[in-house]
Design an enzyme around this catalytic site. Structure first.
Site, PDB file in Angstrom:
ATOM      1  N   GLU A   2       0.783  -1.239   0.000  1.00 54.30           N
ATOM      2  CA  GLU A   2       0.000   0.000   0.000  1.00 54.30           C
ATOM      3  C   GLU A   2       0.807   1.278   0.000  1.00 54.30           C
ATOM      4  N   HIS A  17      -1.880   4.337  -1.998  1.00 51.87           N
ATOM      5  CA  HIS A  17      -2.891   5.386  -1.791  1.00 51.87           C
ATOM      6  C   HIS A  17      -2.834   6.440  -2.893  1.00 51.87           C
ATOM      7  N   TYR A  74       3.325   2.007   1.981  1.00 52.75           N
ATOM      8  CA  TYR A  74       3.899   2.372   3.277  1.00 52.75           C
ATOM      9  C   TYR A  74       5.402   2.080   3.271  1.00 52.75           C
ATOM     10  N   GLN A  98     -18.457   5.076   2.229  1.00 50.96           N
ATOM     11  CA  GLN A  98     -18.990   6.295   2.827  1.00 50.96           C
ATOM     12  C   GLN A  98     -18.860   6.363   4.347  1.00 50.96           C
ATOM     13  N   ARG A 100       2.182  -8.908   4.435  1.00 49.75           N
ATOM     14  CA  ARG A 100       1.250  -8.243   3.517  1.00 49.75           C
ATOM     15  C   ARG A 100       2.114  -7.690   2.385  1.00 49.75           C
TER      16      ARG A 100
HETATM   17  P1  FAD Z   1     -36.417   7.637  -0.421  1.00 44.67           P
HETATM   18  O1  FAD Z   1     -35.337   6.805  -0.956  1.00 44.67           O
HETATM   19  O2  FAD Z   1     -36.832   8.835  -1.172  1.00 44.67           O
HETATM   20  O3  FAD Z   1     -37.668   6.701  -0.164  1.00 44.67           O
HETATM   21  C1  FAD Z   1     -38.927   7.198   0.176  1.00 44.67           C
HETATM   22  C2  FAD Z   1     -39.999   6.195  -0.192  1.00 44.67           C
HETATM   23  O4  FAD Z   1     -41.245   6.618   0.341  1.00 44.67           O
HETATM   24  C3  FAD Z   1     -40.204   6.058  -1.694  1.00 44.67           C
HETATM   25  O5  FAD Z   1     -40.096   4.691  -2.068  1.00 44.67           O
HETATM   26  C4  FAD Z   1     -41.621   6.596  -1.927  1.00 44.67           C
HETATM   27  O6  FAD Z   1     -42.295   5.929  -2.982  1.00 44.67           O
HETATM   28  C5  FAD Z   1     -42.272   6.316  -0.585  1.00 44.67           C
HETATM   29  N1  FAD Z   1     -43.431   7.185  -0.265  1.00 44.67           N
HETATM   30  C6  FAD Z   1     -43.501   8.531  -0.347  1.00 44.67           C
HETATM   31  N2  FAD Z   1     -44.719   8.949   0.076  1.00 44.67           N
HETATM   32  C7  FAD Z   1     -45.426   7.849   0.418  1.00 44.67           C
HETATM   33  C8  FAD Z   1     -46.736   7.628   0.944  1.00 44.67           C
HETATM   34  N3  FAD Z   1     -47.559   8.616   1.220  1.00 44.67           N
HETATM   35  N4  FAD Z   1     -47.136   6.349   1.179  1.00 44.67           N
HETATM   36  C9  FAD Z   1     -46.301   5.309   0.926  1.00 44.67           C
HETATM   37  N5  FAD Z   1     -45.037   5.471   0.449  1.00 44.67           N
HETATM   38  C10 FAD Z   1     -44.624   6.729   0.202  1.00 44.67           C
HETATM   39  N6  FAD Z   1     -26.880   7.711  -1.363  1.00 44.67           N
HETATM   40  C11 FAD Z   1     -25.733   7.261  -0.866  1.00 44.67           C
HETATM   41  O7  FAD Z   1     -25.580   7.204   0.346  1.00 44.67           O
HETATM   42  N7  FAD Z   1     -24.732   6.849  -1.671  1.00 44.67           N
HETATM   43  C12 FAD Z   1     -24.850   6.881  -3.003  1.00 44.67           C
HETATM   44  O8  FAD Z   1     -23.913   6.497  -3.699  1.00 44.67           O
HETATM   45  C13 FAD Z   1     -26.037   7.331  -3.559  1.00 44.67           C
HETATM   46  N8  FAD Z   1     -26.198   7.395  -4.890  1.00 44.67           N
HETATM   47  C14 FAD Z   1     -27.372   7.821  -5.395  1.00 44.67           C
HETATM   48  C15 FAD Z   1     -27.527   7.851  -6.769  1.00 44.67           C
HETATM   49  C16 FAD Z   1     -28.720   8.245  -7.323  1.00 44.67           C
HETATM   50  C17 FAD Z   1     -28.863   8.277  -8.810  1.00 44.67           C
HETATM   51  C18 FAD Z   1     -29.791   8.614  -6.475  1.00 44.67           C
HETATM   52  C19 FAD Z   1     -31.114   9.032  -7.062  1.00 44.67           C
HETATM   53  C20 FAD Z   1     -29.642   8.619  -5.113  1.00 44.67           C
HETATM   54  C21 FAD Z   1     -28.427   8.230  -4.562  1.00 44.67           C
HETATM   55  N9  FAD Z   1     -28.218   8.222  -3.200  1.00 44.67           N
HETATM   56  C22 FAD Z   1     -27.048   7.750  -2.686  1.00 44.67           C
HETATM   57  C23 FAD Z   1     -29.181   8.814  -2.276  1.00 44.67           C
HETATM   58  C24 FAD Z   1     -30.022   7.785  -1.549  1.00 44.67           C
HETATM   59  O9  FAD Z   1     -30.625   6.906  -2.448  1.00 44.67           O
HETATM   60  C25 FAD Z   1     -31.053   8.535  -0.708  1.00 44.67           C
HETATM   61  O10 FAD Z   1     -30.379   9.348   0.210  1.00 44.67           O
HETATM   62  C26 FAD Z   1     -31.956   7.593   0.054  1.00 44.67           C
HETATM   63  O11 FAD Z   1     -32.666   6.766  -0.834  1.00 44.67           O
HETATM   64  C27 FAD Z   1     -32.970   8.350   0.905  1.00 44.67           C
HETATM   65  O12 FAD Z   1     -33.697   7.411   1.614  1.00 44.67           O
HETATM   66  P2  FAD Z   1     -35.145   7.689   2.218  1.00 44.67           P
HETATM   67  O13 FAD Z   1     -35.625   6.377   2.708  1.00 44.67           O
HETATM   68  O14 FAD Z   1     -35.071   8.800   3.179  1.00 44.67           O
HETATM   69  O15 FAD Z   1     -36.047   8.194   1.018  1.00 44.67           O
HETATM   70  P1  NAP Z   2     -26.458  17.823  -4.067  1.00 44.15           P
HETATM   71  O1  NAP Z   2     -25.151  17.171  -3.884  1.00 44.15           O
HETATM   72  O2  NAP Z   2     -26.931  18.745  -3.022  1.00 44.15           O
HETATM   73  O3  NAP Z   2     -26.404  18.564  -5.469  1.00 44.15           O
HETATM   74  C1  NAP Z   2     -27.447  19.311  -5.949  1.00 44.15           C
HETATM   75  C2  NAP Z   2     -26.974  20.123  -7.143  1.00 44.15           C
HETATM   76  O4  NAP Z   2     -28.037  20.903  -7.597  1.00 44.15           O
HETATM   77  C3  NAP Z   2     -25.841  21.015  -6.835  1.00 44.15           C
HETATM   78  O5  NAP Z   2     -24.854  20.804  -7.842  1.00 44.15           O
HETATM   79  C4  NAP Z   2     -26.409  22.421  -6.909  1.00 44.15           C
HETATM   80  O6  NAP Z   2     -25.405  23.132  -7.543  1.00 44.15           O
HETATM   81  C5  NAP Z   2     -27.666  22.267  -7.724  1.00 44.15           C
HETATM   82  N1  NAP Z   2     -28.805  23.048  -7.249  1.00 44.15           N
HETATM   83  C6  NAP Z   2     -29.312  23.091  -5.982  1.00 44.15           C
HETATM   84  N2  NAP Z   2     -30.383  23.905  -5.944  1.00 44.15           N
HETATM   85  C7  NAP Z   2     -30.575  24.388  -7.196  1.00 44.15           C
HETATM   86  C8  NAP Z   2     -31.515  25.268  -7.765  1.00 44.15           C
HETATM   87  N3  NAP Z   2     -32.486  25.831  -7.050  1.00 44.15           N
HETATM   88  N4  NAP Z   2     -31.402  25.562  -9.074  1.00 44.15           N
HETATM   89  C9  NAP Z   2     -30.424  25.014  -9.820  1.00 44.15           C
HETATM   90  N5  NAP Z   2     -29.494  24.162  -9.309  1.00 44.15           N
HETATM   91  C10 NAP Z   2     -29.570  23.852  -8.017  1.00 44.15           C
HETATM   92  O7  NAP Z   2     -27.580  16.743  -4.224  1.00 44.15           O
HETATM   93  P2  NAP Z   2     -27.823  15.559  -5.241  1.00 44.15           P
HETATM   94  O8  NAP Z   2     -26.814  15.493  -6.313  1.00 44.15           O
HETATM   95  O9  NAP Z   2     -29.251  15.706  -5.599  1.00 44.15           O
HETATM   96  O10 NAP Z   2     -27.650  14.302  -4.339  1.00 44.15           O
HETATM   97  C11 NAP Z   2     -28.556  14.082  -3.257  1.00 44.15           C
HETATM   98  C12 NAP Z   2     -27.857  13.339  -2.179  1.00 44.15           C
HETATM   99  O11 NAP Z   2     -27.595  12.010  -2.618  1.00 44.15           O
HETATM  100  C13 NAP Z   2     -26.554  13.999  -1.865  1.00 44.15           C
HETATM  101  O12 NAP Z   2     -26.640  14.669  -0.633  1.00 44.15           O
HETATM  102  C14 NAP Z   2     -25.568  12.877  -1.819  1.00 44.15           C
HETATM  103  O13 NAP Z   2     -25.031  12.733  -0.528  1.00 44.15           O
HETATM  104  C15 NAP Z   2     -26.338  11.618  -2.166  1.00 44.15           C
HETATM  105  N6  NAP Z   2     -25.566  10.962  -3.227  1.00 44.15           N
HETATM  106  C16 NAP Z   2     -24.357  10.453  -2.884  1.00 44.15           C
HETATM  107  C17 NAP Z   2     -23.580   9.879  -3.848  1.00 44.15           C
HETATM  108  C18 NAP Z   2     -22.255   9.286  -3.501  1.00 44.15           C
HETATM  109  O14 NAP Z   2     -21.548   8.818  -4.386  1.00 44.15           O
HETATM  110  N7  NAP Z   2     -21.861   9.253  -2.259  1.00 44.15           N
HETATM  111  C19 NAP Z   2     -24.023   9.824  -5.149  1.00 44.15           C
HETATM  112  C20 NAP Z   2     -25.259  10.355  -5.471  1.00 44.15           C
HETATM  113  C21 NAP Z   2     -26.007  10.940  -4.481  1.00 44.15           C
HETATM  114  P3  NAP Z   2     -25.353  24.701  -7.745  1.00 44.15           P
HETATM  115  O15 NAP Z   2     -26.109  25.275  -6.596  1.00 44.15           O
HETATM  116  O16 NAP Z   2     -23.913  25.025  -7.768  1.00 44.15           O
HETATM  117  O17 NAP Z   2     -25.984  24.890  -9.068  1.00 44.15           O
HETATM  118 FE1  SF4 Z   3     -17.768   0.601   3.918  1.00 39.61          FE
HETATM  119 FE2  SF4 Z   3     -20.119  -0.376   4.643  1.00 39.61          FE
HETATM  120 FE3  SF4 Z   3     -19.900   0.969   2.357  1.00 39.61          FE
HETATM  121 FE4  SF4 Z   3     -18.838  -1.498   2.653  1.00 39.61          FE
HETATM  122  S1  SF4 Z   3     -21.011  -0.937   2.684  1.00 39.61           S
HETATM  123  S2  SF4 Z   3     -17.839   0.254   1.732  1.00 39.61           S
HETATM  124  S3  SF4 Z   3     -18.160  -1.408   4.772  1.00 39.61           S
HETATM  125  S4  SF4 Z   3     -19.592   1.788   4.409  1.00 39.61           S
END
Ligand code: FAD
Ligand code: NAP
Ligand code: SF4
Length: 688
Positions: A174, A262, A176, A349, A224
């Site tokens: 790694e 790294h 080191y 994460q 390692r």
């Molecule tokens: P949600 O996932 O929004 O789930 C809410 C659920 O409630 C939905 O299924 C909806 O249908 C249901 N619902 C709403 N209203 C009602 C109702 N009245 N009755 C019954 N059901 C209802 N996060 C990460 O940590 N790492 C990542 O790499 C990552 N990548 C992402 C990539 C993408 C493209 C996207 C879109 C998201 C990503 N996220 C990632 C974000 C992550 O998916 C969200 O933070 C997470 O899903 C939020 O969880 P939640 O349960 O709060 O809400």
């Molecule tokens: P985000 O990281 O908060 O990005 C939102 C983007 O929208 C920003 O680039 C912002 O940029 C823009 N924005 C915000 N308000 C706006 C407005 N009113 N008008 C125009 N642009 C606006 O959120 P996200 O990409 O939606 O992701 C949601 C969450 O999912 C994140 O918090 C993240 O943690 C999680 N997620 C994580 C991963 C991962 O790999 N760990 C991957 C996907 C998602 P400007 O304001 O500069 O335009």
């Molecule tokens: Fe780390 Fe858990 Fe994500 Fe695996 S699932 S990479 S152990 S945070």
């Protein structure tokens, strides 16, 4: 234990066979790879660290290897890093080994000298080349200091025996200190410790001898070893092979293989790396030494592990993060129920991103990791009827956890499937692993007897009979207030990823957060390279040429599937807030696809021609686009909060429904688990 007995009870016969390493016998072929948890460093955390490892020992892992422990003050990773340099250290380490032994496990200490990777002003290294990724210049080792460091390894190994460890692992990879000695990249010495491979190898060989001289003859010493440095100026295969042979001659009992530094520009452990991508590098040593060989990196299911072991060229697999995600991985595999394993999705994460930010390590899919003594799901004294609304990560975690506490749980989901936004994430090329979390929760919901109601969008009145509501209704995409946002070319990321909209022509992506980057990768990728090792190696420039020092070559990414422009209002480099250990991978992947990135824009309007913006220098610009995808953040879905309040039903709001800003699945799952653990029939949980 005979092999045939295992074969009758497990679908993973090779994984479950015992393995001898020096004087110890592992009950199976799994090793918990070294992982810094943040609990190694202070003596007062020894109890928590012991509980963390003991849980993994109870879960059946063959051998645990601790996070890196410095053999000398100059070898520390950071000023307060854990050491084995004093009697006080021995006493603290003894608490850890006692806890593991009481749980029936075996534990090795890893001795790690950070060299130029230390984040301390006292660090030492063999050459002049500074670390490109750490502050502070190092002290270049002179001959007496080299002797001092070698002796320190020997003394630390003697202390490891006194502390009750079952084996010692020498961190030789790694990037080191030992790896720095081995590679021309970091070893530009002209004395006995540098120059040709024999001189560069000398430090490691003397460390091995010093350790062997201070521990009992049958005490296992594991190396390692880096089998692919993945940096320019690394080692060739013949150099690696000769190092392995020389270490075997000096009494090393096993080689646990290691990939990358790294500072490598090839990702090695993130979720987009194909499973078991580097096992061949370990297998190549099979014809070189007759020692147990342990393969590592992106081995996260028993099926993958079994396949590797069945090929017969590797003797054990290292599982590090998979045992954070599920401490009972091995026991579940042994019992023939791999579908019950909470699979590590390689997101980094809550583990590596925490470790590199100085926060205690946990796990996105298992928030109890590292909190074994504080976050408990104990049986409720008087079970109640709980409604969970929304089956995203927050709702699924809450429902399973509440049921584990003995509550009767209904989970209502408006759509026809589980997962919420997380199910959309699983559509991203390179995030295929996310589907494992959906599989895990599907199994757990059934096992714990949760009543799952799909296609049920509930209103407050539907929940009046429940004693407690966990509101997990999540988020919806934000539609920004831009003139023309209702133009037919405009859609949200959810429209694209759910298949409701097929993006045509050139595309503008508005917003460059995590979702903006993910959607851009989706738009520009034809076939996910994660599912095709050869394509992935081309994309990242991994060479298989044994004479290539470091095994890196020029990346040749596939042509982009679409022409994409990313836009954000904020000035400066895009993706600065992406994960510490993963952000660079996303930025590089998007760069490789020739995506244009424009920061500091003001949106003016959207029409047939595309997106009209004002650039940061005040000039007007039109980004031609046939499709405009909104990745402009999210807003909480909280429509049920007030009506439930009026009904007087106790509610806890969790996940995205609670706060949309900086929401991720890590917080959603943690909040869901904590909220379920806190439901108590004596306490009415206040409405947020
Ligand atoms: P949600 O996932 O929004 O789930 C809410 C659920 O409630 C939905 O299924 C909806 O249908 C249901 N619902 C709403 N209203 C009602 C109702 N009245 N009755 C019954 N059901 C209802 N996060 C990460 O940590 N790492 C990542 O790499 C990552 N990548 C992402 C990539 C993408 C493209 C996207 C879109 C998201 C990503 N996220 C990632 C974000 C992550 O998916 C969200 O933070 C997470 O899903 C939020 O969880 P939640 O349960 O709060 O809400
Ligand atoms: P985000 O990281 O908060 O990005 C939102 C983007 O929208 C920003 O680039 C912002 O940029 C823009 N924005 C915000 N308000 C706006 C407005 N009113 N008008 C125009 N642009 C606006 O959120 P996200 O990409 O939606 O992701 C949601 C969450 O999912 C994140 O918090 C993240 O943690 C999680 N997620 C994580 C991963 C991962 O790999 N760990 C991957 C996907 C998602 P400007 O304001 O500069 O335009
Ligand atoms: Fe780390 Fe858990 Fe994500 Fe695996 S699932 S990479 S152990 S945070």
């Amino acid at each position: 234990m005979s092999d045939s007995r295992h074969e009758t009870v497990t679908p993973f016969p090779h994984l479950m066979r015992p393995l001898r390493i020096g004087g110890i016998e592992l009950p199976n072929r799994t090793v918990m790879g070294s992982m810094h948890t943040g609990l190694e460093d202070r003596h007062r955390d020894a109890g928590r660290l012991g509980a963390f490892y003991a849980e993994r020992a109870r879960g059946g892992v063959g051998l645990i290897v601790t996070g890196g422990i410095a053999p000398s003050a100059t070898g520390k990773l950071q000023p307060l890093a854990g050491t084995l340099t004093s009697r006080g250290d021995v006493a603290a380490h003894r608490r850890v080994t006692d806890a593991v032994h009481a749980a029936g496990g075996l534990i090795a200490v890893q001795l790690l000298h950070a060299g130029r990777y230390g984040v301390t002003p006292l660090k030492t290294a063999p050459g002049t080349e500074p670390s490109p990724i750490h502050p502070f210049r190092h002290i270049r080792l002179n001959a007496p200091l080299i002797r001092h460091e070698i002796a320190a390894f020997g003394r630390a190994a003697a202390r490891a025996v006194a502390a009750g460890y079952d084996a010692v692992e020498i961190m030789g990879g790694e990037g080191y200190l030992i790896n720095q000695f081995l590679c021309p990249r970091t070893n530009d010495r002209t004395d006995d410790w540098g120059g040709g491979p024999a001189n560069r190898r000398r430090f490691l060989l003397e460390v091995v001898s010093a350790i062997r001289g201070r521990v009992p003859a049958d005490f296992p010493v594991i190396l390692r070893q880096s089998v692919a440095d993945l940096v320019e100026g690394g080692q060739t295969f013949e150099e690696i092979a000769e190092t392995a042979r020389a270490c075997a001659r000096l009494g090393v009992d096993a080689i646990n293989t290691d990939i990358g530094w790294h500072e490598s520009r090839v990702p090695t452990i993130v979720t987009s790396v194909p499973r078991a991508a580097f096992v061949d590098f370990t297998e190549n040593l099979r014809d070189v030494v007759d020692l147990p060989l342990i393969a590592a990196n992106r081995i996260n299911t028993p099926e993958v592990a079994e396949e590797i072991l069945a090929r017969g060229r590797v003797d054990a697999v290292a599982l590090a993060r998979p045992l954070l995600a599920d401490p009972h991985f091995v026991a579940k595999a042994a019992a023939g129920s791999p579908e019950r394993i909470n699979t590590c999705i390689g997101c980094n994460q809550a583990c590596l991103d925490h470790a590199f930010s100085g926060k205690p390590v946990s796990c996105l899919v298992n928030p109890r990791a590292g909190r074994e003594t504080t976050l408990r799901l104990t049986r409720a004294r008087r079970p109640v009827r709980v409604a969970v609304v929304g089956a995203g990560p927050a709702g699924m975690a809450a429902a399973v956890s509440a049921a584990e506490c003995g509550h009767r749980v209904d989970l209502f989901e408006a759509s026809g499937h589980l997962g919420g936004q997380f199910a959309l994430a699983a559509e991203i090329p390179g995030k295929e692993e996310f589907a494992e979390t959906l599989r895990y929760f599907t199994v757990r919901l059934e096992e714990t007897g949760v009543n799952v109601h799909l296609n049920r969008r509930v209103a407050a009145g539907d929940l009046a009979d429940h004693d407690h509501v966990l509101l997990a209704t999540g988020v919806r995409p934000r539609v920004p207030d831009i003139e023309g946002v209702d133009h037919p070319s405009v859609c949200t990321y959810a429209d694209v990823l759910s298949g409701r909209v097929e993006p045509a022509g050139t595309v503008a992506v508005l917003g460059a957060g995590g979702i903006g980057f993910d959607v851009t990768e989706w738009l520009t990728t034809k076939e996910s390279p994660t599912l095709d090792l050869a394509a992935w190696e081309r994309e990242w420039g991994v060479s298989r040429d044994p004479d290539n020092p470091g095994f890196v070559t020029e990346p040749v990414p596939d042509a982009p599937a679409r022409r994409v422009t990313m836009l954000q209002r904020t000035e400066g480099k895009m993706g600065r807030r992406l994960g510490k250990t993963t952000g660079w991978v996303h930025r590089a992947a998007v760069r490789a696809k020739g995506v244009e990135q424009i920061s500091g824009v003001t949106y003016r309007f959207i029409d047939d021609a595309g997106v009209h913006v004002t650039l940061s220098d005040g000039s007007a610009h039109t980004v031609a686009a046939d499709t405009v995808v909104l990745c402009t953040g999210q807003v909480s879905e909280r429509a049920l909060v007030e009506p439930l309040e009026r009904l007087g039903v106790p509610v806890t709001v969790i996940g995205g429904a609670d706060v949309a800003a900086e929401l991720d699945a890590k917080r959603a799952i943690r909040q869901g688990t904590e909220a379920a653990a806190a439901i108590d029939d004596r306490v009415r949980v206040p409405v947020h």
